[in-house]
Design an enzyme around this catalytic site. Structure first.
Site, short mmCIF file in Angstrom:
data_model
loop_
_atom_site.label_atom_id
_atom_site.label_comp_id
_atom_site.label_asym_id
_atom_site.label_seq_id
_atom_site.Cartn_x
_atom_site.Cartn_y
_atom_site.Cartn_z
CE LYS A 193 -1.89 2.71 3.20
NZ LYS A 193 -2.01 4.01 2.29
CD GLU A 268 12.65 4.46 8.25
OE1 GLU A 268 12.73 5.32 8.99
OE2 GLU A 268 12.66 4.83 7.12
CB CYS A 302 12.59 9.27 8.74
SG CYS A 302 13.35 8.18 7.42
CD GLU A 399 9.97 12.75 11.78
OE1 GLU A 399 11.12 12.19 11.13
OE2 GLU A 399 9.11 11.86 12.35
#
Length: 500
Positions: A193, A268, A302, A399
């Site tokens: 997906k 991850e 990331c 983040e």
């Protein structure tokens, strides 16, 4: 809305965008059961470029059933050498269609075209070739057991089965292939997906996989939203493993959903990576590395180096060089020659990033460069540098996933233990970067930093052989290298009593 394409877009990419994009299930493009569709936008203009099908839970059922049939059927009968040949053909087809893939990636994700061609497309072809090399090398072992009498014992490494793979919008090509390649190499079958915002290159990869000889049902692609599509994959009893790249919040939901059949999970997740510059470093090179790490792809990485720590003797020089470079970065559409930084992915992401910038200032940070938006259309955020940042501020701890650098200094009073302890003050542990000419400092800091990837005098190390993943809340497991093969296999021990 009417579809609008950038004038530099090639004919192959235009032709692909103009199609009705469906789901890839059991080797065929099929409409979703719901019949609903999602608008796909060019983030540099905010304009419609395509629509894609929205898969429902019943579509996921169909895809998982197809993957199970392929796993127990034709794919299980292929030899390792046959899988290698298929994967190598797949890599060659990617290169042959590289311009089209690069343009689709550029117009859908916003990255500059040269990187899409020379970084993403070249990188996924290399990843396929690297993983293809493992198909014939995944043998087990023959342990020396101490059981009474005579025994013959050995281990087997076998494919885990049907795997669900859920990938984000920032690197659609790379994130897809980081998961597809090891799954194919080990003999697993896949329900993939892509993000609802960037599904185009995944669908094109699916077509090329079939052309390369990947049997029907081995690679299925279901486009749609996290709920219901991703949620249905994570909870499906017919899925043996789920691999996810994305936010920590979604990762936690996947863990809960996977508990139903205790499927294997690899994650991850996010990062808040430190960049540490010592005074003996090549400061211009360090400044260039800092800028590339945080401003490339508008900071939507990331592993982006979003927290900068510079020795006080070098702080002003590095900060001035970073700000100078930040102010000179050319923002624009990724298809335009000379563009160095494109947009963030959406209006929602633009609002999120600018909200962090404003909250940082409200909490006491100083705006040193950038801080605003750019352009009359699209979702552009200026390369931004904040100083006076302290732990506890949202911009320091969370983040942002945008082109926002938080700059801080350290003094001679700070030894390596204190510097590393400060750098480790985060719930994340994905990456870190050290800039110094002193190899003793480099090795000592590398041991002290709680990060899955530590680069010295470099901003990144994008090699297929190097494991990629993080400590703490940056995830579970490692992608790339042989560690990725481990994620998609089970180890079986066999012991034969030779005394009877």
């Amino acid at each position: 809305m009417t579809t609008t394409f950038h004038p530099a877009l090639g004919e192959a990419a235009r032709s692909f965008l103009s199609r009705q994009h469906h789901l890839l299930i059991d080797g065929r493009m099929v409409e979703s059961d719901s019949g609903r569709r999602t608008d796909i936008l060019d983030p540099a203009t905010g304009e419609l470029i395509a629509t894609a099908a929205e898969a429902s839970a019943s579509d996921v059922d169909r895809a998982v059933d197809a993957a199970r049939r392929a796993f127990t059927g034709p794919w299980s009968k292929t030899t390792p050498a046959e899988r290698t040949r298929i994967m190598l053909r797949f890599a060659s087809l990617i290169e042959a269609n590289g311009d089209e893939l690069a343009e689709l990636e550029c117009i859908n994700s916003g990255k500059p075209l040269p990187f899409c061609r020379n970084g993403d497309v070249a990188g996924i072809a290399e990843m396929l070739r690297y993983m293809a090399g493992w198909t014939t090398k995944m043998g087990g072992e023959t342990p020396n057991v101490s059981l009474p009498g005579e025994w013959h014992a050995y281990t087997l490494r076998e494919p885990i089965g049907v795997v669900g793979q859920i990938i984000p919008w920032n690197f659609p090509l790379n994130m897809a292939m980081w998961k597809i390649a090891p799954a194919l190499a080990t003999g697993c079958t896949i329900v993939l997906k892509p993000s609802e915002q960037t599904p185009l290159t995944a669908l094109r990869l699916g077509e090329l996989a079939l052309e390369a000889g990947v049997p029907a049902g081995v690679l299925n692609i279901v486009t749609g939203f996290g709920n219901p599509t991703g949620a249905a994959i994570a909870a499906h009893p017919g899925v043996d493993k789920v691999a996810f790249t994305g936010s920590g919040e979604t990762g936690r939901r996947i863990l809960l959903a996977a508990a139903g059949n205790l499927k294997r999970v690899s994650l991850e997740l996010g990062g808040k990576s430190p960049v540490i510059v010592f005074p003996d470093a090549n400061l211009e090179a360090a400044a260039a590395g800092v800028c590339s790490s945080i401003f490339f792809h508008a900071g939507q990485i990331c592993a982006a180096g979003s927290r900068l720590y510079v020795h006080e003797r070098a702080y002003d020089q590095v900060l001035e060089a970073v700000a100078r470079r930040a102010k000179s970065i050319k923002l624009g559409h990724g298809m335009e020659v000379g563009t160095e930084m494109g947009p963030v992915i959406s209006r929602r992401q633009l609002d999120r990033v600018t909200g962090y910038i404003h909250s940082g200032q409200e909490e006491g940070a100083t705006l040193y460069a950038g801080g605003g938006t750019a352009g009359e259309r699209g979702f552009f955020v200026q390369p931004t540098v904040l100083t006076g940042v302290k732990p506890g501020m949202a911009v320091h701890d969370e983040e942002i996933f945008g082109p926002v650098l938080c700059a801080m200094s350290f003094s001679d009073d700070a030894d390596l233990e204190r510097i590393s302890a400060t750098a480790n003050t985060t719930t994340y542990g994905l990456a870190a970067s050290i800039w110094t000419k002193d190899l003793g400092i480099a090795h000592k800091m590398a041991r002290r930093l709680q990060a899955g990837i530590v680069n010295v005098n470099a901003l990144s190390s994008p090699d297929a052989a190097l494991p990629y993943g993080g400590y703490k809340q940056s995830g579970w497991g490692r992608e790339r290298g042989f560690d990725a093969i481990k994620l998609y296999t089970e180890v079986k021990a066999v012991a034969i009593n030779l005394n009877t």
